[in-house]
Design a protein around this motif. Structure first.
Motif, PDB file in Angstrom:
ATOM      1  N   GLN A  13       0.815  -1.209   0.000  1.00 30.87           N
ATOM      2  CA  GLN A  13       0.000   0.000   0.000  1.00 30.87           C
ATOM      3  C   GLN A  13       0.856   1.271   0.000  1.00 30.87           C
ATOM      4  OE1 GLN A  13      -2.442  -0.820   3.449  1.00 30.87           O
ATOM      5  NE2 GLN A  13      -4.137  -1.517   2.162  1.00 30.87           N
ATOM      6  N   ARG A  14       2.152   1.095  -0.126  1.00 25.67           N
ATOM      7  CA  ARG A  14       3.056   2.239  -0.152  1.00 25.67           C
ATOM      8  C   ARG A  14       2.769   3.111  -1.374  1.00 25.67           C
ATOM      9  NH1 ARG A  14       7.674   4.370  -2.164  1.00 25.67           N
ATOM     10  NH2 ARG A  14       9.451   4.894  -0.826  1.00 25.67           N
ATOM     11  N   LYS A  15       2.657   4.411  -1.159  1.00 26.57           N
ATOM     12  CA  LYS A  15       2.456   5.353  -2.262  1.00 26.57           C
ATOM     13  C   LYS A  15       3.790   5.980  -2.634  1.00 26.57           C
ATOM     14  CE  LYS A  15      -2.384   6.553  -1.712  1.00 26.57           C
ATOM     15  NZ  LYS A  15      -3.375   7.653  -1.805  1.00 26.57           N
ATOM     16  N   PRO A  16       4.117   5.997  -3.933  1.00 22.31           N
ATOM     17  CA  PRO A  16       5.363   6.651  -4.355  1.00 22.31           C
ATOM     18  C   PRO A  16       5.400   8.106  -3.907  1.00 22.31           C
ATOM     19  CG  PRO A  16       4.396   5.382  -6.152  1.00 22.31           C
ATOM     20  CD  PRO A  16       3.377   5.410  -5.062  1.00 22.31           C
ATOM     21  N   GLN A  17       6.585   8.574  -3.575  1.00 18.99           N
ATOM     22  CA  GLN A  17       6.787   9.966  -3.178  1.00 18.99           C
ATOM     23  C   GLN A  17       7.351  10.753  -4.365  1.00 18.99           C
ATOM     24  OE1 GLN A  17       5.772  10.884   0.071  1.00 18.99           O
ATOM     25  NE2 GLN A  17       4.966   8.794  -0.170  1.00 18.99           N
ATOM     26  N   ARG A  18       7.050  12.030  -4.420  1.00 21.28           N
ATOM     27  CA  ARG A  18       7.564  12.852  -5.517  1.00 21.28           C
ATOM     28  C   ARG A  18       9.087  12.791  -5.518  1.00 21.28           C
ATOM     29  NH1 ARG A  18       3.728  13.553  -9.076  1.00 21.28           N
ATOM     30  NH2 ARG A  18       4.853  15.334  -9.951  1.00 21.28           N
ATOM     31  N   GLY A  19       9.656  12.648  -6.700  1.00 22.53           N
ATOM     32  CA  GLY A  19      11.104  12.535  -6.824  1.00 22.53           C
ATOM     33  C   GLY A  19      11.617  11.109  -6.783  1.00 22.53           C
ATOM     34  N   GLU A  20      10.700  10.135  -6.680  1.00 26.45           N
ATOM     35  CA  GLU A  20      11.103   8.725  -6.681  1.00 26.45           C
ATOM     36  C   GLU A  20      10.912   8.106  -8.062  1.00 26.45           C
ATOM     37  OE1 GLU A  20      10.495   6.840  -2.262  1.00 26.45           O
ATOM     38  OE2 GLU A  20       8.779   6.768  -3.630  1.00 26.45           O
ATOM     39  N   ALA A  21      11.742   7.101  -8.343  1.00 30.30           N
ATOM     40  CA  ALA A  21      11.525   6.254  -9.517  1.00 30.30           C
ATOM     41  C   ALA A  21      10.588   5.122  -9.127  1.00 30.30           C
ATOM     42  CB  ALA A  21      12.846   5.693 -10.022  1.00 30.30           C
ATOM     43  N   VAL A  22       9.738   4.715 -10.059  1.00 32.67           N
ATOM     44  CA  VAL A  22       8.767   3.646  -9.822  1.00 32.67           C
ATOM     45  C   VAL A  22       8.874   2.653 -10.984  1.00 32.67           C
ATOM     46  CG1 VAL A  22       6.337   3.059  -9.473  1.00 32.67           C
ATOM     47  CG2 VAL A  22       7.228   5.274  -8.666  1.00 32.67           C
ATOM     48  N   ALA A  23       9.116   1.392 -10.661  1.00 30.29           N
ATOM     49  CA  ALA A  23       9.209   0.354 -11.684  1.00 30.29           C
ATOM     50  C   ALA A  23       7.881  -0.388 -11.787  1.00 30.29           C
ATOM     51  CB  ALA A  23      10.329  -0.626 -11.351  1.00 30.29           C
ATOM     52  N   VAL A  24       7.426  -0.580 -13.005  1.00 28.67           N
ATOM     53  CA  VAL A  24       6.223  -1.379 -13.269  1.00 28.67           C
ATOM     54  C   VAL A  24       6.636  -2.563 -14.135  1.00 28.67           C
ATOM     55  CG1 VAL A  24       3.949  -1.430 -14.348  1.00 28.67           C
ATOM     56  CG2 VAL A  24       4.693   0.607 -13.086  1.00 28.67           C
ATOM     57  N   PHE A  25       6.277  -3.764 -13.686  1.00 29.07           N
ATOM     58  CA  PHE A  25       6.638  -5.009 -14.359  1.00 29.07           C
ATOM     59  C   PHE A  25       5.350  -5.687 -14.826  1.00 29.07           C
ATOM     60  CE2 PHE A  25       9.366  -4.017 -10.849  1.00 29.07           C
ATOM     61  CZ  PHE A  25      10.665  -4.370 -11.178  1.00 29.07           C
ATOM     62  N   ILE A  26       5.284  -6.085 -16.078  1.00 28.66           N
ATOM     63  CA  ILE A  26       4.087  -6.744 -16.600  1.00 28.66           C
ATOM     64  C   ILE A  26       4.478  -8.007 -17.357  1.00 28.66           C
ATOM     65  CG2 ILE A  26       2.121  -6.568 -18.174  1.00 28.66           C
ATOM     66  CD1 ILE A  26       2.016  -3.604 -17.604  1.00 28.66           C
ATOM     67  N   TRP A  27       3.804  -9.097 -16.995  1.00 32.55           N
ATOM     68  CA  TRP A  27       3.836 -10.317 -17.793  1.00 32.55           C
ATOM     69  C   TRP A  27       2.422 -10.557 -18.296  1.00 32.55           C
ATOM     70  CZ3 TRP A  27       6.696 -13.870 -13.758  1.00 32.55           C
ATOM     71  CH2 TRP A  27       8.055 -13.567 -13.771  1.00 32.55           C
ATOM     72  N   ALA A  28       2.298 -10.747 -19.590  1.00 30.18           N
ATOM     73  CA  ALA A  28       1.003 -11.072 -20.179  1.00 30.18           C
ATOM     74  C   ALA A  28       1.148 -12.351 -20.993  1.00 30.18           C
ATOM     75  CB  ALA A  28       0.519  -9.928 -21.068  1.00 30.18           C
ATOM     76  N   ILE A  29       0.043 -13.060 -21.165  1.00 28.70           N
ATOM     77  CA  ILE A  29       0.075 -14.333 -21.883  1.00 28.70           C
ATOM     78  C   ILE A  29      -1.148 -14.430 -22.774  1.00 28.70           C
ATOM     79  CG2 ILE A  29      -1.109 -15.572 -20.011  1.00 28.70           C
ATOM     80  CD1 ILE A  29       0.691 -18.004 -20.672  1.00 28.70           C
ATOM     81  N   ALA A  30      -0.973 -15.012 -23.960  1.00 27.57           N
ATOM     82  CA  ALA A  30      -2.082 -15.272 -24.870  1.00 27.57           C
ATOM     83  C   ALA A  30      -1.871 -16.646 -25.485  1.00 27.57           C
ATOM     84  CB  ALA A  30      -2.162 -14.202 -25.960  1.00 27.57           C
TER      85      ALA A  30
END
Length: 388
Positions: A234-251
């Motif tokens: 539930q941590r919210k990113p703070q201004r000035g931070e980098a945020v990584a988003v990782f996605i795996w999708a399958i079809a």
């Protein structure tokens, strides 16, 4: 199918008379059938001469026949009025191999997958056969994708792009790691539900569980990026931070990967410089992604670029991996691999930096297809330096 021909050529080179596979990804590879949950094993048998055979528990009969392209489907176990070969897979497998004259032959089994107890059981079950490791046979065959796999990875990549756009929107609205992840997964699932009636998004299960949905996103903000993989909080990113988003999708059994590092407001100079360095290296790598080029050269370009930029102490162990039936297939983009690129190969490109003492981390990845003339980025969501 091309993959059957590739497997048989590799079998011939290694003197293997038949493949016997218990691995869910490989029984699917040989049949097109993914039962999702493997409370009982699905066993695929590929003779060097002849067509594949699939052995499934009777309760999976209707599902298997509706999805598999294999004509010879055998049953074991007990389920309602189903007629089977007997109560267990062991006796059924031995009977099938004896019927085909393979019970005293060289059989390939995946030693990197089979539990010791099952390998021992097979040895006792087939005392006249010679069991050899076929793990490398499948790994090599899976490097080059067939036309149906490429068509499916395009769909998976498009789903991952939809998920990444939704993640960016959730971050811009001040969402927590969990809100970013769930918004992304909801967007992918919404598109799948409305627009992809002929595609499954189930992943591969195990003997203890299934994976009904393989559209996965997680987000890590600030110093949590150094965990590389963790459940969103539930941590919210703070201004000035980098945020990584990782996605795996399958079809339809084939994966794509999309990863981005977002700047949540202007980043400190050290973090911005790291992202710019990685973006420049990705540009330098692009000309080397072509048929005939050594896969290891992509790593060497990255290594030189990081050294030139002053990051010699922070060279990653690899800068990507092959992808397809697995979100992380076994071939790594490192300096040791001897793979030569050829059309139909699929991998992720993810040169990255981790500098813990400076709080610097990057994570940018795309799914790449090698074509006849070069390469194609299958994931196409916004790239470069992304500040929200």
């Amino acid at each position: 199918m091309n993959r059957i021909s590739r497997l048989k050529s590799l079998m011939a080179a290694r003197g293997i008379d038949a493949l016997v596979t218990f691995k869910p990804e490989h029984s699917f590879y040989l049949s097109g059938f993914n039962p999702i949950i493997f409370s009982h094993p699905v066993i695929a048998i590929l003779p060097a001469e002849g067509e594949p055979v699939i052995l499934v528990h009777a309760l999976r009969d209707d599902h298997g026949r509706s999805e598999s392209w294999v004509k010879d489907i055998r049953l074991y176990g007990a389920w309602s009025t189903k007629v089977t070969m007997g109560p267990n897979w062991q006796d059924a497998l031995r009977a099938i191999l004896a019927e085909k004259g393979l019970d005293a032959s060289v059989l390939g089994v995946e030693e990197d997958y089979l539990p010791v107890t099952r390998h021992r059981l097979l040895t006792e079950l087939l005392p006249k056969a010679k069991l050899v490791d076929s793990s490398a046979v499948f790994d090599r065959a899976r490097l080059v994708k067939d036309a149906d796999e490429i068509a499916n990875v395009r769909v998976a990549a498009a789903l991952a792009d939809i998920g990444m756009d939704a993640a960016q929107d959730a971050l811009a609205q001040g969402g927590s790691e969990r809100e970013i992840a769930t918004s992304s997964m909801a967007a992918m699932n919404g598109h799948w539900a409305l627009h992809l009636p002929d595609h499954e998004v189930a992943d591969f299960g195990s003997l203890e569980g299934g994976a009904q949905n393989g559209l996965w996103t997680w987000a890590l903000a600030g110093d949590r990026m150094f965990r590389n993989c963790d459940n969103p909080t539930q941590r919210k990113p703070q201004r000035g931070e980098a945020v990584a988003v990782f996605i795996w999708a399958i079809a339809n059994g084939v994966h794509a990967e999309n990863e981005r590092t977002f700047a949540y407001g202007p980043l400190p100079d050290a973090n911005r410089r790291a992202i710019d360095t990685i973006l420049k290296i990705r540009e330098d790598i692009a000309p080397a992604m072509r048929p005939g080029a050594p896969l290891a050269e992509l790593f060497h370009i990255t290594k030189r670029g990081l050294e030139d930029a002053g990051y010699a102490a922070n060279i990653p162990g690899r800068i990507g991996h092959t992808i397809g039936l697995g979100a992380h297939e076994h071939t790594s983009l490192d300096g040791k691999t001897d793979v030569i690129l050829e059309p139909g190969m699929l991998f992720t490109l993810e040169p990255n930096l981790r500098v813990p003492d400076r709080g610097v981390a990057t994570q940018i990845s795309d799914t790449i297809l090698i074509t006849e003339t070069g390469h194609e980025f299958l994931t196409q969501s916004r790239g470069g330096y992304i500040e929200v």
